[in-house]
Design an enzyme around this catalytic site. Structure first.
Site, PDB file in Angstrom:
ATOM      1  N   ASN A 149       0.915  -1.116   0.011  1.00 14.73           N
ATOM      2  CA  ASN A 149      -0.095   0.052  -0.058  1.00 14.73           C
ATOM      3  C   ASN A 149       0.659   1.455   0.069  1.00 14.73           C
ATOM      4  O   ASN A 149       0.424   2.193  -0.501  1.00 14.73           O
ATOM      5  CB  ASN A 149      -1.013  -0.121   1.191  1.00 14.73           C
ATOM      6  CG  ASN A 149      -0.414  -0.176   2.378  1.00 14.73           C
ATOM      7  OD1 ASN A 149       0.637  -0.646   2.537  1.00 14.73           O
ATOM      8  ND2 ASN A 149      -1.220   0.188   3.366  1.00 14.73           N
ATOM      9  N   GLY A 224       3.010  -5.683   7.269  1.00 16.78           N
ATOM     10  CA  GLY A 224       2.107  -6.285   6.504  1.00 16.78           C
ATOM     11  C   GLY A 224       0.862  -6.730   7.379  1.00 16.78           C
ATOM     12  O   GLY A 224       0.613  -6.410   8.482  1.00 16.78           O
ATOM     13  N   SER A 225       0.284  -7.866   7.110  1.00 17.45           N
ATOM     14  CA  SER A 225      -1.102  -8.314   7.813  1.00 17.45           C
ATOM     15  C   SER A 225      -0.687  -9.142   8.928  1.00 17.45           C
ATOM     16  O   SER A 225       0.461  -9.703   9.078  1.00 17.45           O
ATOM     17  CB  SER A 225      -1.837  -9.232   6.762  1.00 17.45           C
ATOM     18  OG  SER A 225      -1.074 -10.460   6.578  1.00 17.45           O
ATOM     19  N   VAL A 226      -1.643  -9.302   9.881  1.00 12.28           N
ATOM     20  CA  VAL A 226      -1.277  -9.939  11.250  1.00 12.28           C
ATOM     21  C   VAL A 226      -1.191 -11.262  10.957  1.00 12.28           C
ATOM     22  O   VAL A 226      -0.144 -12.195  11.544  1.00 12.28           O
ATOM     23  CB  VAL A 226      -2.506  -9.736  11.933  1.00 12.28           C
ATOM     24  CG1 VAL A 226      -2.804 -10.762  13.306  1.00 12.28           C
ATOM     25  CG2 VAL A 226      -2.881  -8.439  12.257  1.00 12.28           C
ATOM     26  N   GLY A 229       2.198 -11.763   9.833  1.00 13.14           N
ATOM     27  CA  GLY A 229       3.337 -11.285  10.922  1.00 13.14           C
ATOM     28  C   GLY A 229       3.176 -12.507  12.101  1.00 13.14           C
ATOM     29  O   GLY A 229       4.396 -12.595  12.593  1.00 13.14           O
ATOM     30  N   GLU A 244       5.010  -4.619  12.079  1.00 11.10           N
ATOM     31  CA  GLU A 244       4.149  -3.431  12.247  1.00 11.10           C
ATOM     32  C   GLU A 244       3.068  -3.763  11.175  1.00 11.10           C
ATOM     33  O   GLU A 244       2.887  -4.260   9.937  1.00 11.10           O
ATOM     34  CB  GLU A 244       4.768  -2.095  11.311  1.00 11.10           C
ATOM     35  CG  GLU A 244       5.923  -1.638  11.925  1.00 11.10           C
ATOM     36  CD  GLU A 244       5.684  -0.714  13.080  1.00 11.10           C
ATOM     37  OE1 GLU A 244       4.562  -0.505  13.324  1.00 11.10           O
ATOM     38  OE2 GLU A 244       6.660  -0.695  14.003  1.00 11.10           O
ATOM     39  N   CYS A 278      -2.981   1.055   6.919  1.00 10.96           N
ATOM     40  CA  CYS A 278      -3.109   0.433   8.153  1.00 10.96           C
ATOM     41  C   CYS A 278      -3.620   1.270   9.190  1.00 10.96           C
ATOM     42  O   CYS A 278      -4.507   0.554   9.892  1.00 10.96           O
ATOM     43  CB  CYS A 278      -1.777   0.013   8.588  1.00 10.96           C
ATOM     44  SG  CYS A 278      -0.561   1.296   8.708  1.00 10.96           S
TER      45      CYS A 278
HETATM   46  P1  NAD Z   1       0.710  -9.244   3.448  1.00 10.05           P
HETATM   47  O1  NAD Z   1       1.033  -9.605   4.842  1.00 10.05           O
HETATM   48  O2  NAD Z   1       0.047 -10.109   2.598  1.00 10.05           O
HETATM   49  O3  NAD Z   1       2.327  -8.987   2.622  1.00 10.05           O
HETATM   50  C1  NAD Z   1       3.177  -8.324   3.093  1.00 10.05           C
HETATM   51  C2  NAD Z   1       4.671  -8.660   2.671  1.00 10.05           C
HETATM   52  O4  NAD Z   1       4.943  -9.992   3.452  1.00 10.05           O
HETATM   53  C3  NAD Z   1       4.967  -9.090   0.998  1.00 10.05           C
HETATM   54  O5  NAD Z   1       5.837  -8.453   0.857  1.00 10.05           O
HETATM   55  C4  NAD Z   1       4.515 -10.588   1.209  1.00 10.05           C
HETATM   56  O6  NAD Z   1       5.125 -11.078  -0.053  1.00 10.05           O
HETATM   57  C5  NAD Z   1       5.214 -10.903   2.300  1.00 10.05           C
HETATM   58  N1  NAD Z   1       5.027 -12.072   2.768  1.00 10.05           N
HETATM   59  C6  NAD Z   1       3.821 -13.139   2.641  1.00 10.05           C
HETATM   60  N2  NAD Z   1       3.968 -14.323   3.099  1.00 10.05           N
HETATM   61  C7  NAD Z   1       5.199 -14.401   3.715  1.00 10.05           C
HETATM   62  C8  NAD Z   1       5.826 -15.321   4.554  1.00 10.05           C
HETATM   63  N3  NAD Z   1       5.347 -16.430   4.651  1.00 10.05           N
HETATM   64  N4  NAD Z   1       6.799 -15.092   5.132  1.00 10.05           N
HETATM   65  C9  NAD Z   1       7.609 -13.725   4.917  1.00 10.05           C
HETATM   66  N5  NAD Z   1       6.935 -12.828   4.102  1.00 10.05           N
HETATM   67  C10 NAD Z   1       5.827 -13.235   3.522  1.00 10.05           C
HETATM   68  O7  NAD Z   1       0.327  -7.718   3.398  1.00 10.05           O
HETATM   69  P2  NAD Z   1      -0.296  -6.922   2.288  1.00 10.05           P
HETATM   70  O8  NAD Z   1      -1.574  -7.379   1.753  1.00 10.05           O
HETATM   71  O9  NAD Z   1       0.731  -6.716   1.390  1.00 10.05           O
HETATM   72  O10 NAD Z   1      -0.570  -5.375   3.250  1.00 10.05           O
HETATM   73  C11 NAD Z   1      -1.650  -5.142   3.726  1.00 10.05           C
HETATM   74  C12 NAD Z   1      -1.436  -5.413   5.121  1.00 10.05           C
HETATM   75  O11 NAD Z   1      -0.193  -4.728   5.819  1.00 10.05           O
HETATM   76  C13 NAD Z   1      -2.720  -4.841   6.003  1.00 10.05           C
HETATM   77  O12 NAD Z   1      -2.972  -5.597   7.134  1.00 10.05           O
HETATM   78  C14 NAD Z   1      -2.121  -3.356   6.544  1.00 10.05           C
HETATM   79  O13 NAD Z   1      -2.836  -3.016   7.588  1.00 10.05           O
HETATM   80  C15 NAD Z   1      -0.870  -3.873   6.820  1.00 10.05           C
HETATM   81  N6  NAD Z   1      -0.219  -2.415   7.007  1.00 10.05           N
HETATM   82  C16 NAD Z   1       0.763  -2.401   8.313  1.00 10.05           C
HETATM   83  C17 NAD Z   1       1.327  -1.142   8.114  1.00 10.05           C
HETATM   84  C18 NAD Z   1       2.045  -0.718   9.630  1.00 10.05           C
HETATM   85  O14 NAD Z   1       2.705   0.061   9.657  1.00 10.05           O
HETATM   86  N7  NAD Z   1       1.399  -1.406  10.723  1.00 10.05           N
HETATM   87  C19 NAD Z   1       1.657  -0.330   7.225  1.00 10.05           C
HETATM   88  C20 NAD Z   1       1.012  -0.807   5.837  1.00 10.05           C
HETATM   89  C21 NAD Z   1       0.369  -1.649   5.833  1.00 10.05           C
END
Ligand code: NAD
Length: 470
Positions: A149, A224-226, A229, A244, A278
């Site tokens: 995003n 990324g997503s919970v 994470g 995060e 987020c």
């Molecule tokens: P996502 O968790 O699907 O992906 C994030 C990253 O993780 C990508 O680069 C993805 O390729 C990688 N990934 C996927 N599976 C993995 C694994 N098994 N091991 C390691 N890496 C892996 O998230 P998304 O859909 O790209 O982003 C949206 C999410 O991110 C939302 O939940 C949003 O709230 C959150 N977000 C949080 C913040 C913050 O600062 N708290 C900021 C922006 C977005």
């Protein structure tokens, strides 16, 4: 576009297309890395540690400032690429570029401020005659894994402080929007020795997993997503981790609030980047007496948004990252309607576009507000008093940021103290961040803080050096 490993461009026989969500056209392709490629990046990043750590802080800082200048020169070019791959309006991409430049500048400044402290060992039993001080030393190799995003600024939030405190980095960019980040890595690479900056592209579940589990990576900095994470925290073992994660940020609007200000807060907070933020406003908790007036004003302002070609300067609402993402938002809204919620405006999808949607009579148990809905939706939940407002605000697994609108100081302070979130803003929506502030959520929204100075803290370890002067 190729990966960058040890200063060399690396391709792969397997590639993935990066598509423009607005018209589905292919913008470029990226290599799908095999695990040997990820391994090579880990080796190169480890080999480059000495060359970076031998550099003075003065030199590291200057080099980061040089990259600031280069990014400023290419601001428009980068913003256009960002709009192409993410679908966000060009004016929002320019703001992301300005913030990225600022984040990088903060890191260039911070590179000169990495202090230890003297420690009075003589305050402890048997400590007399010792002189001791601490140093902040780099961890080694930091892997940065980032979401689609805000791909550029969120990646810079990791790699710039990492380099400022002399860690080498491996970047795993988001698969859907990797291009801006990869171009930026090339700018950094030209300034620093080979292997200080590496990119590995591919599917997160393979490449990301490999980096996370490797004993030769010292820190994972993930946004990324919970769900992802949580997987990372289980697999990372003994290495340091910053997470995060997602948010489900409440906006509490009390009876005495400046409604106009609160409505503007929703427009920015719920619809920015088509709601894919987020810290976006995801639950609007409004006291009953003002809820009707609030909803009417919100609908009026929402209908002023202009949905269209993200490259057009007049556009204020772009696409979601993909049609699949838009369908998911559509289904979640429709489910809420089946359960009794009412769409006041919006609610229609066209490809990857989803209209800015205001939905009223939402109850706290609806999926729309229980989970993180990542789209341009403003759900209104009615409450009868401040106690209920705080209870609803806290009734979530998330705790990233929160906004409270009231002109009563005691109510403001009560909400600030009782709402469980990493940040609570008074008379400002949660969707606000300066890049120097400590940023990071409570509960399932994450572990650790970013915001350059705070990221440096998490990317160094403290060593104590003691001199026996007896
Ligand atoms: P996502 O968790 O699907 O992906 C994030 C990253 O993780 C990508 O680069 C993805 O390729 C990688 N990934 C996927 N599976 C993995 C694994 N098994 N091991 C390691 N890496 C892996 O998230 P998304 O859909 O790209 O982003 C949206 C999410 O991110 C939302 O939940 C949003 O709230 C959150 N977000 C949080 C913040 C913050 O600062 N708290 C900021 C922006 C977005």
């Amino acid at each position: 576009m190729d990966m960058l490993i040890g200063g060399k461009h690396i391709s792969s026989e397997d590639v993935e297309e990066v598509k423009n969500p607005y018209n589905d056209e292919v913008i470029d392709t990226i290599p799908i890395a095999h695990l040997q490629t990820a391994d090579l990046a880990i080796q190169e990043a480890n080999n480059a540690k000495k060359s970076l750590q031998d550099m003075s802080a003065f030199k590291v800082s200057n080099k980061l400032f040089n990259v600031v200048d280069k990014l400023k020169e290419k601001r428009h070019q980068f913003a256009e690429l960002l709009t192409l791959e993410v679908g966000k309006p060009i004016n929002e991409s320019l703001v992301e570029l300005d913030r990225s430049i600022e984040t990088l500048r903060l890191a260039a400044e911070e590179a000169k401020r990495i202090y230890g402290e003297s420690v009075p060992l003589d305050a402890g039993l048997n400590g007399k005659g010792f002189f001791a001080f601490t140093q902040k030393v780099p961890l080694g190799v930091v892997a940065a894994i980032t979401p689609f995003n805000y791909p550029l600024n969120l990646t810079i939030h990791k790699i710039a402080p990492a380099i400022a405190c002399k860690n080498t980095v491996i970047i795993k960019p988001p698969t859907e929007a990797p291009l801006t980040v990869m171009k930026f890595a090339e700018l950094l690479d030209k300034e620093f020795p080979d292997g200080v900056v590496n990119t590995v592209t591919g599917y997160g579940s393979e490449v990301g997993d490999y980096l996370v589990s490797s004993p030769d990576v010292d820190k994972i900095s993930f946004t990324g997503s919970v769900t992802t994470g949580m997987m990372i925290s289980q697999k990372a073992g003994m290495k340091k981790v910053t997470l995060e994660l997602g948010g489900n940020d409440p906006m509490v609007v009390l009876n005495d609030a400046d409604i106009d200000k609160a409505v503007k807060g929703v427009i920015n907070g719920a619809f920015l980047n088509a709601g894919q933020v987020c810290m976006g406003v995801k639950r609007i908790i409004v006291e009953e007496d003002i809820s009707k007036e609030f909803a009417q004003m919100l609908v009026r302002e929402t209908e002023k948004l202009v949905m269209g070609n993200p490259m057009d300067e007049k556009t204020t609402l772009g696409t979601l990252i993909s049609q699949k993402a838009a369908i998911q938002v559509e289904q979640t809204v429709n489910n809420a309607v089946h359960l009794g919620a009412r769409i006041l405006t919006g609610g229609k999808r066209d490809g990857a576009f989803y209209e800015a949607t205001v939905i009223d009579d939402v109850t706290p148990d609806m999926d729309l507000v229980v989970r993180e809905t990542f789209g341009p939706v403003a759900p209104i939940i009615h409450v009868t008093n401040i106690d209920e407002a705080i209870e609803v605000a806290n009734d979530t697994e998330y705790g990233l940021q929160a906004g409270v609108f009231t002109n009563d100081y005691s109510n403001a302070m009560r909400c600030a103290q009782e709402i469980e979130a990493g940040t609570v803003f008074i008379n400002k929506q949660s969707t606000f961040r300066t890049d120097n502030m400590p940023f990071g959520g409570f509960k399932n929204s994450g572990v650790g803080k970013e915001g350059i100075k705070y990221a440096v803290e998490e990317m160094t370890k403290t060593k104590l050096i003691g001199l026996n002067l007896r």
